[in-house]
Scaffold this active site. Sequence first.
Site, short mmCIF file in Angstrom:
data_model
loop_
_atom_site.label_atom_id
_atom_site.label_comp_id
_atom_site.label_asym_id
_atom_site.label_seq_id
_atom_site.Cartn_x
_atom_site.Cartn_y
_atom_site.Cartn_z
N ARG A 292 0.97 -1.17 0.04
CA ARG A 292 -0.07 -0.03 -0.07
C ARG A 292 0.77 1.52 -0.12
O ARG A 292 0.50 2.40 -0.65
CB ARG A 292 -0.97 0.09 1.10
N TYR A 435 -6.71 -1.61 -6.65
CA TYR A 435 -6.04 -2.77 -6.26
C TYR A 435 -5.48 -2.26 -4.74
O TYR A 435 -5.28 -1.35 -4.68
CB TYR A 435 -5.13 -3.65 -7.03
N GLU A 436 -4.91 -3.29 -4.16
CA GLU A 436 -4.30 -3.45 -2.77
C GLU A 436 -5.29 -2.57 -1.73
O GLU A 436 -4.94 -1.96 -0.96
CB GLU A 436 -3.03 -2.58 -2.84
N GLY A 437 -6.53 -3.10 -2.09
CA GLY A 437 -7.76 -2.50 -1.10
C GLY A 437 -8.27 -1.13 -1.90
O GLY A 437 -7.41 -0.34 -1.84
#
Length: 569
Positions: A292, A435-437
């Site tokens: 992140r 992506y990545e949350g």
Amino acid sequence: MNSYQPQADRHAFLLMEVLRAPSVLAELPALAEHADAGLLTQVIDEAGKFVGEVIAPLNREGDEVGAQWKAGAVTMPPGFRDAYQAFWQAGWPSLACATDDGGQGLPTVLEAVLHEQLNAANHGWTMAPGLLHGAYECLRHHASDEIKARYLGKLASGEWLATMCLTEPHAGSDLGLVRTKAVPQADGHFALSGTKIFISGGEHDLTDNIVHLVLARLPDAPPGPKGLSLFLVPKFHEDGTRSAVHCERIEEKMGLHGSPTCVMRFDEARAAIVGEPGKGLNAMFVMMNAARLLVGLQGVGLLDAAWQKAHAYAQERRQMRAPGSASKAGEADAIALHPAMQRILDTQRAWVDAGRVVAYRTALELDTQKHHPDAARREAAARWCSLVTPVLKSAWTEQAFTGASACLQVLGGHGYVREWGIEQHVRDARVAMIYEGTNEIQAIDLLVRKTLPDGAAALQALLADLGDDLRALPEAGRTREALARFALFVRDRLVPATRGATAAPERPYWLADDFLRATALLLMAWAWERVAATPQAPAGTPQAANAFWRWVWPEFDMRLGMLDATLSS
């Protein structure tokens, strides 16, 4: 104009002068020997040369040719493999890895600067090594000695690449729905079966092996996220046999054509467990948190790349006389002199430099959290990383997309065609918001999981730290006042209205996006106060600062008003 060039002088100014990195590192016994501005600057300069000369020129062809899938194998675009081999053999992946594992033991912030440059130069190529350090840290903290002996050195050096296999067709943000199964075998290993989607670099020809880290369930695991364990499945085992892992296809995407986004099928693949059964998310979050931060840096880098193209074009393109111009009648001025273009360019510059300050500070805090001898200082560093990482990821990836689109506007019709290269940045940047949350998940994480459970105590401490940091700056009164106002709002309005038996359970979720955005603006204001107090800034810095205060900062009052209106509804 199609090739990004790192601006090493700006990186060094913000890191050495604004954030005073050598002084910060000097307090960390494990890194004190690297607390030398000359050494740090030299690494940044050399990284910039490598990125500008080797990685950036591959960006356009990587987009146009793309990764190619055939019969389960993926061939990367021309030049990608040679560039990656040169990258890891030169030692770039190992910058911040421990010397015990073959790394160089340098500060994390140097890795952050490197990845900002790499993503700006060639986002598609950089997706391949983007998960390396997270995978390394995951195994270093959670894997058995046997796994470490086999894989840690290869990941630290970058000789082998890694994937993060979480998502399934029915399970995206809700990992509790994961169905992939791992069945124990007599030899102590597991037979892992299931399908994972959206796996960046699940198959490629950049390296001789790929290390898959996979979330799956043991047969007796309870439902939900607490039933997940983490497993390691290599593409090739130690004896040279290929694992029962298959790339079924790669996705046709809006952007990131140079990065294969794979559908991966595991057919009773031989797997080793990483960490304890049922603690898979704990181990995986080490990897996700590292990712992140790097995704936030993707936002900063991609916005800078778009800005560079727009800025260069604006210096050359001549159209009409600019208002107040001294040009003769009938002459045309460079569009960089027109206020509308200045506003676009200076505003994006304001986001880029503030994002760098916030991201580099976060990287410094990661090292402080690991190595500072004082427990209170380590706790403050952990607080910064916990609260700021979701803000950085969300706010700067959103700005990468909207800001790149604004930069495209500078080029007019030329920006909309492929020849000039800026439309690729708009396409590539869009996925970073997902992506990545997703950015919405980041906002929920900040407010619902990290602010409200302790009554905003951690956030209040962070706001107080930012205010104390600015106390010695006589011109920073407006930002100190805003920090105090936000702290009072959180204490007197936000927390009471979202806690207790009478509070509507959905209310924090309506507030989350505006809350994160207001926090991002406060961090930007803090960053620009620090920059303004630092002499000998690079060219363009005063104009960017002015753009922030005129055209970005007023949004803070708007977001507070939106939060108040939602609380009152």
